[in-house]
Design an enzyme around this catalytic site. Structure first.
Site, PDB file in Angstrom:
ATOM      1  N   HIS A 188      -8.905   1.259  -3.700  1.00 13.68           N
ATOM      2  CA  HIS A 188      -9.070   1.402  -2.743  1.00 13.68           C
ATOM      3  C   HIS A 188     -10.047   2.705  -2.391  1.00 13.68           C
ATOM      4  O   HIS A 188      -9.294   3.542  -2.195  1.00 13.68           O
ATOM      5  CB  HIS A 188      -8.394   0.608  -2.141  1.00 13.68           C
ATOM      6  CG  HIS A 188      -9.318   0.741  -0.734  1.00 13.68           C
ATOM      7  ND1 HIS A 188      -8.825   0.588   0.792  1.00 13.68           N
ATOM      8  CD2 HIS A 188     -10.884   0.631  -0.685  1.00 13.68           C
ATOM      9  CE1 HIS A 188     -10.073   0.033   1.177  1.00 13.68           C
ATOM     10  NE2 HIS A 188     -10.964   0.611   0.518  1.00 13.68           N
ATOM     11  N   MET A 195     -11.733   5.034  -0.999  1.00 11.71           N
ATOM     12  CA  MET A 195     -12.687   5.455   0.347  1.00 11.71           C
ATOM     13  C   MET A 195     -13.632   6.758   0.521  1.00 11.71           C
ATOM     14  O   MET A 195     -12.827   7.512   1.157  1.00 11.71           O
ATOM     15  CB  MET A 195     -11.550   5.677   1.678  1.00 11.71           C
ATOM     16  CG  MET A 195     -11.071   3.837   2.171  1.00 11.71           C
ATOM     17  SD  MET A 195      -9.823   3.705   2.675  1.00 11.71           S
ATOM     18  CE  MET A 195      -8.770   3.606   1.166  1.00 11.71           C
ATOM     19  N   ASP A 221      -7.148  -6.379   3.284  1.00 10.51           N
ATOM     20  CA  ASP A 221      -6.181  -5.245   3.691  1.00 10.51           C
ATOM     21  C   ASP A 221      -6.684  -4.194   5.524  1.00 10.51           C
ATOM     22  O   ASP A 221      -7.511  -3.648   5.565  1.00 10.51           O
ATOM     23  CB  ASP A 221      -7.292  -3.659   2.985  1.00 10.51           C
ATOM     24  CG  ASP A 221      -6.486  -2.617   2.238  1.00 10.51           C
ATOM     25  OD1 ASP A 221      -5.676  -2.334   3.274  1.00 10.51           O
ATOM     26  OD2 ASP A 221      -7.367  -1.780   1.479  1.00 10.51           O
ATOM     27  N   MET A 249      -8.921   8.360  -0.020  1.00  8.89           N
ATOM     28  CA  MET A 249      -9.747   8.895   1.106  1.00  8.89           C
ATOM     29  C   MET A 249      -9.970  10.155   0.793  1.00  8.89           C
ATOM     30  O   MET A 249      -9.721  11.105   1.117  1.00  8.89           O
ATOM     31  CB  MET A 249      -9.044   8.842   2.419  1.00  8.89           C
ATOM     32  CG  MET A 249      -8.686   7.589   3.209  1.00  8.89           C
ATOM     33  SD  MET A 249      -7.513   7.428   4.536  1.00  8.89           S
ATOM     34  CE  MET A 249      -6.090   6.251   4.281  1.00  8.89           C
ATOM     35  N   ASP A 281      -4.815   3.919  -2.044  1.00  3.81           N
ATOM     36  CA  ASP A 281      -6.099   4.237  -1.331  1.00  3.81           C
ATOM     37  C   ASP A 281      -5.906   5.906  -1.205  1.00  3.81           C
ATOM     38  O   ASP A 281      -5.469   6.462  -0.862  1.00  3.81           O
ATOM     39  CB  ASP A 281      -5.321   4.097   0.245  1.00  3.81           C
ATOM     40  CG  ASP A 281      -5.093   3.367   0.637  1.00  3.81           C
ATOM     41  OD1 ASP A 281      -6.085   2.090   0.708  1.00  3.81           O
ATOM     42  OD2 ASP A 281      -4.078   2.545   1.113  1.00  3.81           O
ATOM     43  N   HIS A 297      -1.533  -0.979  -4.039  1.00  2.87           N
ATOM     44  CA  HIS A 297      -2.813  -0.614  -3.634  1.00  2.87           C
ATOM     45  C   HIS A 297      -2.274   1.097  -3.353  1.00  2.87           C
ATOM     46  O   HIS A 297      -1.607   0.965  -2.877  1.00  2.87           O
ATOM     47  CB  HIS A 297      -2.412  -1.843  -2.203  1.00  2.87           C
ATOM     48  CG  HIS A 297      -3.995  -1.223  -2.106  1.00  2.87           C
ATOM     49  ND1 HIS A 297      -4.731  -2.003  -2.376  1.00  2.87           N
ATOM     50  CD2 HIS A 297      -4.509  -0.483  -0.617  1.00  2.87           C
ATOM     51  CE1 HIS A 297      -5.902  -2.361  -1.254  1.00  2.87           C
ATOM     52  NE2 HIS A 297      -5.590  -0.632  -0.508  1.00  2.87           N
ATOM     53  N   MET A 356     -11.947  -5.321   4.741  1.00  2.00           N
ATOM     54  CA  MET A 356     -11.358  -4.387   5.777  1.00  2.00           C
ATOM     55  C   MET A 356     -10.786  -5.695   6.935  1.00  2.00           C
ATOM     56  O   MET A 356     -11.994  -5.896   7.792  1.00  2.00           O
ATOM     57  CB  MET A 356     -12.097  -2.885   6.055  1.00  2.00           C
ATOM     58  CG  MET A 356     -12.237  -1.954   4.722  1.00  2.00           C
ATOM     59  SD  MET A 356     -10.470  -2.112   3.910  1.00  2.00           S
ATOM     60  CE  MET A 356      -9.496  -0.862   5.415  1.00  2.00           C
ATOM     61  N   SER A 416       0.749  -0.553  -0.323  1.00  2.00           N
ATOM     62  CA  SER A 416      -0.130   0.140   0.542  1.00  2.00           C
ATOM     63  C   SER A 416       0.767   0.931   0.215  1.00  2.00           C
ATOM     64  O   SER A 416       1.967   1.513   0.545  1.00  2.00           O
ATOM     65  CB  SER A 416      -1.465  -0.242   1.022  1.00  2.00           C
ATOM     66  OG  SER A 416      -1.419   1.054   0.693  1.00  2.00           O
TER      67      SER A 416
HETATM   68  C1  DX5 Z   1      -6.289   1.208   5.239  1.00  2.00           C
HETATM   69  C2  DX5 Z   1      -6.172   1.687   3.988  1.00  2.00           C
HETATM   70  C3  DX5 Z   1      -5.006  -0.333   3.523  1.00  2.00           C
HETATM   71  C4  DX5 Z   1      -3.724   0.861   4.675  1.00  2.00           C
HETATM   72  C5  DX5 Z   1      -3.113  -0.559   4.896  1.00  2.00           C
HETATM   73  O1  DX5 Z   1      -7.500   2.514   5.654  1.00  2.00           O
HETATM   74  O2  DX5 Z   1      -7.278   1.278   3.011  1.00  2.00           O
HETATM   75  O3  DX5 Z   1      -4.858   0.141   2.514  1.00  2.00           O
HETATM   76  O4  DX5 Z   1      -3.130   0.946   3.549  1.00  2.00           O
HETATM   77  O5  DX5 Z   1      -1.587  -0.182   5.506  1.00  2.00           O
HETATM   78  P1  DX5 Z   1      -1.387  -1.091   6.381  1.00  2.00           P
HETATM   79  O6  DX5 Z   1      -1.452  -2.008   6.221  1.00  2.00           O
HETATM   80  O7  DX5 Z   1      -0.155   0.239   7.660  1.00  2.00           O
HETATM   81  O8  DX5 Z   1      -2.496  -1.526   7.786  1.00  2.00           O
HETATM   82 ZN    ZN Z   2      -5.925   0.373   1.021  1.00  2.00          ZN
END
Ligand code: DX5
Ligand code: ZN
Length: 219
Positions: free
Chosen positions: A67, A69, A176, A38, A36, A34, A138, A9
């Protein structure tokens, strides 16, 4: 058995050395990037947006797994397709018309994924499982890297795996949040296909070796 994929990620990368970190993943045993995204509304944090993704894609040589969010993800499906996303995952909890959203993702040329928050039961996917290329379970509450793994995840993976087999679907299961060498094997044994790992990879002394060892542990 098909290869189990490791998806570092990028959220845990050093954003001041992003090209270096992307090239490190390119040269490693990792399978996917990956990403993220947000929005500070669906989750209580803001990560990065389109300009940063554009620059990641410029250097990345592996599958781009995005991903989202964010609330109302339908607004940005075409944008993420244009940016070069290979897989687009939306949250179950953010979609009023999930079936329509999944069709729109596929019509834009991407694979379609759905992410489930820790409190969302996998049985809610019963009627769309055949339309899904991937389910992202998740294993932390979304919004932040570096949180600890929720143990109930194993049961969710087993239940989802059973549903996928029963429905004759070919959906991948991605995990994840909080993935490390302590839970990776058990997750794969329960049915996981893709393991996302952020801090475990990027905050380690030797990320390349961490990816290699994690991949070897599950393959
Ligand atoms: C959390 C993200 C994850 C995050 C995982 O909201 O969706 O992808 O980056 O990070 P780690 O592996 O540090 O939990
Ligand atoms: Zn993620």
């Amino acid at each position: 058995m098909s290869k189990k994929r490791i998806a570092p990620s990028v959220l845990a990368a050093d954003f001041a050395n992003l090209q270096r970190d992307v090239e490190m993943i390119n040269a490693s045993d990792a399978d996917w990037f990956h990403i993220d995204i947000m929005d500070g509304v669906f989750v209580p944090n803001i990560s990065f947006g389109m300009p940063v993704l554009r620059d990641i894609v410029k250097h990345a040589t592996k599958t781009i797994d995005v991903h989202l969010m964010i609330v109302d993800p339908d607004r940005y499906i075409q944008t993420f397709a244009d940016l070069g996303s290979d897989i687009l995952t939306v949250h179950y909890e953010a979609c009023t018309h999930l079936h329509r959203t999944l069709q729109a993702i596929k019509a834009a040329g991407m694979k379609a994924g759905v992410a489930l928050n820790p409190h969302t039961n996998v049985s809610l996917l019963e009627d769309v499982i055949q339309d899904l290329d991937m389910v992202c379970i998740m294993s932390v509450n979304p919004g932040f890297g570096g949180q600890s793994f929720i143990e109930n995840t194993y049961d969710k993976v087993s239940a989802l795996k059973a549903m996928i087999s029963r429905k004759n679907a070919s959906t991948l299961i991605e995990i994840d949040g909080g993935v490390t060498n302590k839970n990776a094997k058990q997750l794969v044994d329960a049915g996981a296909d893709v393991l996302v790992a952020g801090s475990y990879v990027f905050k380690s002394d030797n990320p390349t070796k961490t990816v290699k060892d994690l991949s070897a542990l599950v393959n």
